[in-house]
Design a protein around this motif. Sequence first.
Motif, PDB file in Angstrom:
ATOM      1  N   THR A  48      25.517  -9.713  46.975  1.00 38.09           N
ATOM      2  CA  THR A  48      24.385 -10.196  46.195  1.00 38.09           C
ATOM      3  C   THR A  48      23.092 -10.093  46.990  1.00 38.09           C
ATOM      4  N   TYR A  50      18.339 -10.487  46.397  1.00 36.48           N
ATOM      5  CA  TYR A  50      17.243 -10.823  45.484  1.00 36.48           C
ATOM      6  C   TYR A  50      16.001 -10.013  45.830  1.00 36.48           C
ATOM      7  N   TYR A 162      25.298  -8.704  42.114  1.00 35.57           N
ATOM      8  CA  TYR A 162      24.138  -9.353  41.507  1.00 35.57           C
ATOM      9  C   TYR A 162      22.884  -9.025  42.311  1.00 35.57           C
ATOM     10  N   TYR A 164      19.067 -10.686  42.040  1.00 35.46           N
ATOM     11  CA  TYR A 164      18.235 -11.661  41.344  1.00 35.46           C
ATOM     12  C   TYR A 164      16.755 -11.340  41.544  1.00 35.46           C
ATOM     13  N   ILE A 172      15.436 -18.302  40.779  1.00 34.80           N
ATOM     14  CA  ILE A 172      16.126 -18.794  41.975  1.00 34.80           C
ATOM     15  C   ILE A 172      15.176 -19.724  42.727  1.00 34.80           C
TER      16      ILE A 172
END
Length: 213
Positions: A48, A50, A162, A164, A172
Amino acid sequence: MLFIFLYFCLQYIKKLEIQKMKKALVIIALSIFAVSCTKTAEVKEVKTAYVDTSILMKEYTEAKDLEAKYKGQAEEKGRQLQAEITRFKQDAANFQSQAQANGQAWAQQRGAELQKREQQLGYAQQALSQQLQQESGVEMDSLVSGVKKFIKDYGKKNGYSYIYGTGDAASILYAEEKYDITKDIIKALNDKYKSSPKSEEKPAVKEGEAAKK
């Protein structure tokens, strides 16, 4: 004697069965443990990250070029409109000094003309602002859609489960910096934009249309 012999045989058979059951239980327990370990390993392998979308849009070259494009158009068209506004202010200032000399009828007629010009300039300012907002909005929506598609493809290519988005509309509240791939995305987007062919035809057509107008 035979009865005693049979009794011990049965006891022996029961012991064997109990041992077999214990072995079976051990095997089942080990199997469950192995499955749970596998599931734990699978959870740990989830990748994951972001992206800070506010920084992305500030550093993305295409977004900066788009902003510069419409800023230039606003300044260019704004100068033309500003020249008309300056002339209007001069005429309005002269009107005050000429009204008494030219009489009431002239003052009424001239005042109505100035008022009409003022309204037209206001409409022109509003129309210019709306035009630039609409045109830039269409291009910006297209750019954002392209960025979203790029990040989606980037995530698939690099094995992310993922990715984000954070920024002005963050979903988030906290994430460790080690998961921040904003710089990687910006570099990849800028490299792609730099290598893509630039079309010079559309601006030329717009200039031609503007000249006709």
